[in-house]
Design an enzyme around this catalytic site. Sequence first.
Site, PDB file in Angstrom:
ATOM      1  N   HIS A 144       0.844  -1.194   0.000  1.00 42.63           N
ATOM      2  CA  HIS A 144       0.000   0.000   0.000  1.00 42.63           C
ATOM      3  C   HIS A 144       0.881   1.247   0.000  1.00 42.63           C
ATOM      4  O   HIS A 144       2.091   1.185   0.179  1.00 42.63           O
ATOM      5  CB  HIS A 144      -0.994   0.000   1.178  1.00 42.63           C
TER       6      HIS A 144
ATOM      7  N   CYS B  88       5.622   6.262   4.739  1.00 43.02           N
ATOM      8  CA  CYS B  88       4.500   5.524   4.146  1.00 43.02           C
ATOM      9  C   CYS B  88       3.973   6.202   2.888  1.00 43.02           C
ATOM     10  O   CYS B  88       3.130   5.648   2.189  1.00 43.02           O
ATOM     11  CB  CYS B  88       3.356   5.374   5.146  1.00 43.02           C
TER      12      CYS B  88
ATOM     13  N   HIS C 277       4.924   0.184  -0.301  1.00 43.91           N
ATOM     14  CA  HIS C 277       5.646  -0.788   0.524  1.00 43.91           C
ATOM     15  C   HIS C 277       4.607  -1.811   0.964  1.00 43.91           C
ATOM     16  O   HIS C 277       3.424  -1.660   0.657  1.00 43.91           O
ATOM     17  CB  HIS C 277       6.301  -0.096   1.724  1.00 43.91           C
TER      18      HIS C 277
ATOM     19  N   ASP D 259      -4.688 -10.732  -0.912  1.00 42.54           N
ATOM     20  CA  ASP D 259      -3.360 -11.329  -0.734  1.00 42.54           C
ATOM     21  C   ASP D 259      -2.485 -11.148  -1.972  1.00 42.54           C
ATOM     22  O   ASP D 259      -2.906 -11.440  -3.091  1.00 42.54           O
ATOM     23  CB  ASP D 259      -3.502 -12.823  -0.413  1.00 42.54           C
ATOM     24  N   HIS D 260      -1.281 -10.657  -1.736  1.00 44.60           N
ATOM     25  CA  HIS D 260      -0.324 -10.389  -2.817  1.00 44.60           C
ATOM     26  C   HIS D 260      -0.892  -9.432  -3.857  1.00 44.60           C
ATOM     27  O   HIS D 260      -0.758  -9.640  -5.062  1.00 44.60           O
ATOM     28  CB  HIS D 260       0.185 -11.699  -3.450  1.00 44.60           C
TER      29      HIS D 260
ATOM     30  N   GLU E 103      -0.966  -4.976  11.608  1.00 47.72           N
ATOM     31  CA  GLU E 103      -0.206  -4.528  10.442  1.00 47.72           C
ATOM     32  C   GLU E 103       1.262  -4.945  10.580  1.00 47.72           C
ATOM     33  O   GLU E 103       1.899  -5.362   9.619  1.00 47.72           O
ATOM     34  CB  GLU E 103      -0.324  -3.004  10.339  1.00 47.72           C
TER      35      GLU E 103
END
Lengths: 158, 157
Positions: free
Chosen positions: B27, B46, B52, B92-93, B136
């Site tokens: 994200h 971020c 990242h 996911d991924h 997270e």
Amino acid sequence: MRPERSGEKSYYKSNAMVLLTRKIEFAASHFYHNPDFSQEENRRVFGKCNNPHGHGHNYSLEVTVAGEPDPVTGMVLDLKDLKEILEREVMQRMDHRHLNYEVPELAGRIPTCENMARVIWDLLEPQIKQGKLHRVRLYETPDLFADCYRNGSAGAMA
Amino acid sequence: MPVGAQNEMQNGVKVALGRRYRFSASHRLHSAAFSEEENERVYGKCNNPHGHGHNYMLEVLVSGAVDPATGMIANLADLDGFVERVVLEPFDHRSLNEEVAAFRNKVPTTENLCIEIFERLKSFPKAKLERVRVQETSNNSFEYAGDHPGESIGPIR
């Protein structure tokens, strides 16, 4: 309310509820089988857990008691007492036992995490004389657990 | 085997089932409402335009009556399948910003991620969704219990 001595800084508020948690671990075997189901149904509903030879887990149990710390001892309840209760009520009943055959409280119930958490709640609640049993969390694996708590309490939170 | 439906709550005691899942996603925290400098200042590292990623841990808590025939609130295979379909498969991924429609115009902070996941999971047909917790990193986690969690919100430990 504790009388406040003049000049004493009272940062220990009365009515400050504190949660205390003790963790124990035990190992036990079980399998899931409902005699009212056909063999196929048992297999379909319970999958691998239906293997009649059983399998086992390292269970981890977190028991949380809520209360106000005693003004003299500073304790919600004596951890020593809680340790003894857990040893007597849970360890001696369930550690290194077969849950289907050796735990009378589970007789007639499928020994799932949900049922075990409930049985443990019922065993512990009457034994906790100081503070109140707040939550029982039983981990069957690190990724699967059941919580038992009084409805409306903060027990649902992590 | 005890016969008859077991009450959801016996003597006011509730049972809930918790299950943990993992997914990895990338994200970037960036708000169109901010200038470049403001984005940089608010989101720091971020805000890196290349993004990242994290290994997220999702904890799902559902409650309901324990079915006396199965000893279960919900069959894990059903819960796992549902979470796989509505959360893990689409997240996911993936890049949360680029590949999850909800984050086109919403910053994919873990707060917003929690809300999005809760909204996706609340239609689970076999049990009541109590709350979700998303970790997270091992140092931050976020929880969401819906719009009207009532009394279930309490001190986190």
